[in-house]
Design an enzyme around this catalytic site. Structure first.
Site, PDB file in Angstrom:
ATOM      1  N   TYR A 224     -11.904   0.103 -23.318  1.00  0.00           N
ATOM      2  CA  TYR A 224     -10.724   0.795 -22.877  1.00  0.00           C
ATOM      3  C   TYR A 224     -11.116   1.883 -21.742  1.00  0.00           C
ATOM      4  O   TYR A 224     -10.536   2.124 -20.795  1.00  0.00           O
ATOM      5  CB  TYR A 224     -10.017   1.257 -23.993  1.00  0.00           C
TER       6      TYR A 224
ATOM      7  N   PHE B 124       6.851  -2.742   5.108  1.00  0.00           N
ATOM      8  CA  PHE B 124       6.580  -3.598   4.612  1.00  0.00           C
ATOM      9  C   PHE B 124       7.507  -3.646   3.283  1.00  0.00           C
ATOM     10  O   PHE B 124       7.873  -2.484   2.992  1.00  0.00           O
ATOM     11  CB  PHE B 124       5.083  -3.720   4.079  1.00  0.00           C
ATOM     12  N   THR B 125       7.968  -4.730   2.733  1.00  0.00           N
ATOM     13  CA  THR B 125       9.016  -4.458   1.733  1.00  0.00           C
ATOM     14  C   THR B 125       8.848  -3.743   0.591  1.00  0.00           C
ATOM     15  O   THR B 125       9.336  -2.778   0.316  1.00  0.00           O
ATOM     16  CB  THR B 125       9.356  -6.140   1.134  1.00  0.00           C
TER      17      THR B 125
ATOM     18  N   ASP C  21      -2.335   1.222   4.664  1.00  0.00           N
ATOM     19  CA  ASP C  21      -2.071   0.286   3.926  1.00  0.00           C
ATOM     20  C   ASP C  21      -3.342  -0.648   4.201  1.00  0.00           C
ATOM     21  O   ASP C  21      -3.288  -1.580   5.132  1.00  0.00           O
ATOM     22  CB  ASP C  21      -0.772  -0.575   4.109  1.00  0.00           C
TER      23      ASP C  21
ATOM     24  N   LYS D 187      -5.407  -9.886  -1.235  1.00  0.00           N
ATOM     25  CA  LYS D 187      -5.556 -10.528  -0.061  1.00  0.00           C
ATOM     26  C   LYS D 187      -6.929 -10.510   0.454  1.00  0.00           C
ATOM     27  O   LYS D 187      -7.794 -11.057  -0.080  1.00  0.00           O
ATOM     28  CB  LYS D 187      -4.499  -9.744   0.823  1.00  0.00           C
TER      29      LYS D 187
ATOM     30  N   ARG E 168      10.785 -14.468   6.578  1.00  0.00           N
ATOM     31  CA  ARG E 168      10.376 -13.021   6.958  1.00  0.00           C
ATOM     32  C   ARG E 168      11.537 -12.521   8.086  1.00  0.00           C
ATOM     33  O   ARG E 168      11.151 -12.687   9.052  1.00  0.00           O
ATOM     34  CB  ARG E 168       9.089 -12.782   7.238  1.00  0.00           C
TER      35      ARG E 168
ATOM     36  N   PHE F 203      15.064 -10.928  -1.371  1.00  0.00           N
ATOM     37  CA  PHE F 203      14.414 -12.276  -0.771  1.00  0.00           C
ATOM     38  C   PHE F 203      13.698 -12.958  -2.021  1.00  0.00           C
ATOM     39  O   PHE F 203      13.571 -14.323  -1.927  1.00  0.00           O
ATOM     40  CB  PHE F 203      13.344 -12.048   0.184  1.00  0.00           C
TER      41      PHE F 203
HETATM   42  N1  F0G Z   1       1.254  -4.322   1.683  1.00  0.00           N
HETATM   43  C1  F0G Z   1       1.144  -5.173   2.244  1.00  0.00           C
HETATM   44  C2  F0G Z   1       0.760  -5.265   4.026  1.00  0.00           C
HETATM   45  C3  F0G Z   1       1.373  -6.433   2.038  1.00  0.00           C
HETATM   46  O1  F0G Z   1       1.388  -7.604   2.477  1.00  0.00           O
HETATM   47  C4  F0G Z   1       1.697  -6.552   0.397  1.00  0.00           C
HETATM   48  C5  F0G Z   1       2.016  -7.751  -0.240  1.00  0.00           C
HETATM   49  C6  F0G Z   1       1.627  -5.085  -0.154  1.00  0.00           C
HETATM   50  C7  F0G Z   1       1.623  -3.971   0.363  1.00  0.00           C
HETATM   51  C8  F0G Z   1       2.221  -5.000  -1.767  1.00  0.00           C
HETATM   52  O2  F0G Z   1       0.933  -5.756  -2.307  1.00  0.00           O
HETATM   53  O3  F0G Z   1       1.657  -7.720  -3.739  1.00  0.00           O
HETATM   54  O4  F0G Z   1      -0.332  -6.626  -4.423  1.00  0.00           O
HETATM   55  O5  F0G Z   1       1.912  -5.494  -4.930  1.00  0.00           O
HETATM   56  N2  F0G Z   1       2.165  -8.809   0.291  1.00  0.00           N
HETATM   57  C9  F0G Z   1       2.368 -10.050  -0.213  1.00  0.00           C
HETATM   58  C10 F0G Z   1       2.666 -11.072   0.792  1.00  0.00           C
HETATM   59  C11 F0G Z   1       3.215  -9.946  -1.516  1.00  0.00           C
HETATM   60  O6  F0G Z   1       2.972 -12.185   0.329  1.00  0.00           O
HETATM   61  O7  F0G Z   1       2.878 -10.603   2.053  1.00  0.00           O
HETATM   62  P1  F0G Z   1       1.134  -6.375  -3.869  1.00  0.00           P
END
Ligand code: F0G
Length: 467
Positions: free
Chosen positions: A82, A134-135, A225, A268, A392, A459
């Site tokens: 843990y 970013f979303t 990021d 990624k 997108r 989305f």
């Molecule tokens: N920042 C960027 C630039 C991203 O592309 C993503 C995720 C995140 C933050 C968030 O990270 O998914 O690990 O919580 N992008 C994915 C995509 C979902 O399909 O582009 P996460």
């Protein structure tokens, strides 16, 4: 830009991946009638398809990479204590060595780190400038009471512009914002390399340095990021004067040194199926984050990950900065992109690091943005061949938190996202042929209407019907 994938070795010979396949996973293509039924049942949203109904899955490069034998061997070395797992210390060491930050807080994925950072640094009424939204990042900034302000260079909004660094920050726009709202209303500038929503476009080292200098004069932090920062470093090596002979690993460290910390989705660049982290240089910030992570993720030495997952990510970081790896990774994306350009298909240029983006506005000029051209295109591509892509455009952009109106993004795109070390050149060829077939049939496309809209990040779960 040169049309050939740009390798480090100037040569007329082909390049190939620096690995061979040891394990395979069967995939199959459904019949045309089965695909029509599957996409209708999914409400014309590729996020709602079952993975088993997909032939080539280009929805995302997130968590979809193939791990190496060395990473899998590491999975067997998980220390599932843990507290104080040895795998945490391996991960911390890999991040310190390759990203250069002092303190590391593991999280279950990138948005976990975004949540911590936003809660710690953003006060209601603050502004957070960034090189395009970013979303999940923007949503966490908003949930913390902040307002995201886009300060990306204008050429990022033009799919045909061939500038090499369309992810750059517009320094004048940033300075104007600082003058307008005051430095004490800007807790940090959020820069991303490469910029996902702009088509996987990189920022230059010169721009990162300039952002650093400008913000330092005003006492504002810069947070990175770092999700695809290795891919950004590769583009700096290939495109920026003075970097051609530097290893990507060295460029990455220099790039990160222009910032005070980072949020990271390890799914990624770092070649794992799950995991992320927040890294900072300031002791006080670290103390707050390592306390808050206990509330939302888990203890500060696992942050929502199993020990084995932290080991796989530590090893994935080491593999991700290898020059031959990153050349083959981005080279495959460029291969698909140039194939589509040769077929006359409108795509965002230059080709980005993790994906090829189809320009749905140019593809379907007859479909109004309110009728979701990119959503329509992604659904049509699946129906044609079982290739799954992602919208997108206006659906991803969501609604303005205050007015409730749609955001109308300049870019209305479909992303063909390439997982790392997963698909072959033949898969890329088949994908290109399918896109070309949908392009040939473009005049008969009509658009969609939204029949269900969830409140957050619509989305993912929205549903549609053909018009
Ligand atoms: N920042 C960027 C630039 C991203 O592309 C993503 C995720 C995140 C933050 C968030 O990270 O998914 O690990 O919580 N992008 C994915 C995509 C979902 O399909 O582009 P996460």
């Amino acid at each position: 830009m040169a049309k050939e994938p740009q390798g480090r070795r100037p040569t007329r010979r082909s390049w190939a991946e620096p690995w061979k396949v040891k394990v395979v996973e069967p995939i199959k293509m459904l019949s045309p009638a089965e695909r029509e039924r599957a996409i209708a049942e999914a409400g014309y949203n590729t996020f709602l398809l079952r993975s088993e109904d997909v032939y080539i899955d280009l929805l995302t490069d997130s968590g979809t990479s193939a791990m190496s034998d060395w990473q899998w061997a590491g999975m067997m070395m998980g220390d599932e204590a843990y507290a104080g797992s040895r795998n945490f210390y391996h991960l911390e060491a890999a991040i310190r060595e390759h990203y250069g930050y002092r303190y590391v807080v593991p999280t279950h994925q990138g948005r976990g780190a975004e949540n911590l950072l936003s809660r710690i640094l953003i006060e209601p009424g603050d502004f957070v400038p960034g090189n395009m939204y970013f979303t999940t990042t923007r949503l966490h900034q908003e949930l913390a009471g902040g307002t995201f302000v886009d300060v990306i260079v204008p050429e990022a909004h033009d799919p045909a512009d061939e500038s090499p660094f369309k992810g750059n920050v517009d320094l004048e726009a940033l300075e104007a914002l600082i003058r307008k709202v005051g430095a004490d209303r800007i807790p940090y500038v959020c820069i991303a390399g490469t910029v996902n929503m702009a088509g996987g476009q990189p920022m230059s080292m010169a721009n990162a340095r300039a952002v650093r200098e400008l913000t330092a004069r005003h006492g504002i932090r810069v947070m990175l990021d770092a999700t695809r920062a290795v891919e950004n470093a590769y583009f700096i090596q290939q495109r920026e004067p003075g970097y051609r002979d530097k290893p990507v690993a060295e460029i990455l460290r220099e790039y990160c040194s222009c910032t005070d910390g980072c949020t990271m989705s390890g799914k990624k660049d770092a070649l794992v199926n799950i995991g992320g982290w927040l890294a900072v240089n300031e002791r006080e910030l670290y103390e707050e984050a390592s306390n808050l992570v206990v509330v939302y993720e888990g203890l500060h030495t696992y942050g929502g990950m199993a020990g084995r997952d932290m080991e796989a990510m530590a090893r994935g970081i080491v593999e991700s900065v290898d020059d031959d790896h990153i050349h083959a990774r981005v080279g495959q994306v460029e291969y698909l992109g140039h194939k589509l350009i040769d077929l006359g298909v409108p795509v965002v240029r230059p080709i980005g690091g993790h994906a090829v983006y189809l320009d749905a506005r140019a593809f379907y000029p007859q479909i109004r943005q309110d009728d979701f051209p990119a959503q329509t295109l992604a659904a049509s591509l699946y129906a044609d061949s079982g290739v799954r892509a992602m919208e997108r455009g206006i659906v991803s952009a969501g609604r303005d938190a205050e007015t409730g109106e749609h955001h109308y993004p300049a870019l209305e795109l479909v992303r063909l996202t390439i997982p790392r070390r997963v698909y072959t050149q033949a898969h890329m060829d088949l994908t290109a042929e399918s896109v070309a077939a949908v392009f040939d049939a473009r005049e008969s496309a009509r658009g969609l209407k939204m029949t269900y809209e969830p409140k957050y990040l619509r989305f993912f779960q929205a549903r549609f019907e053909p018009l």
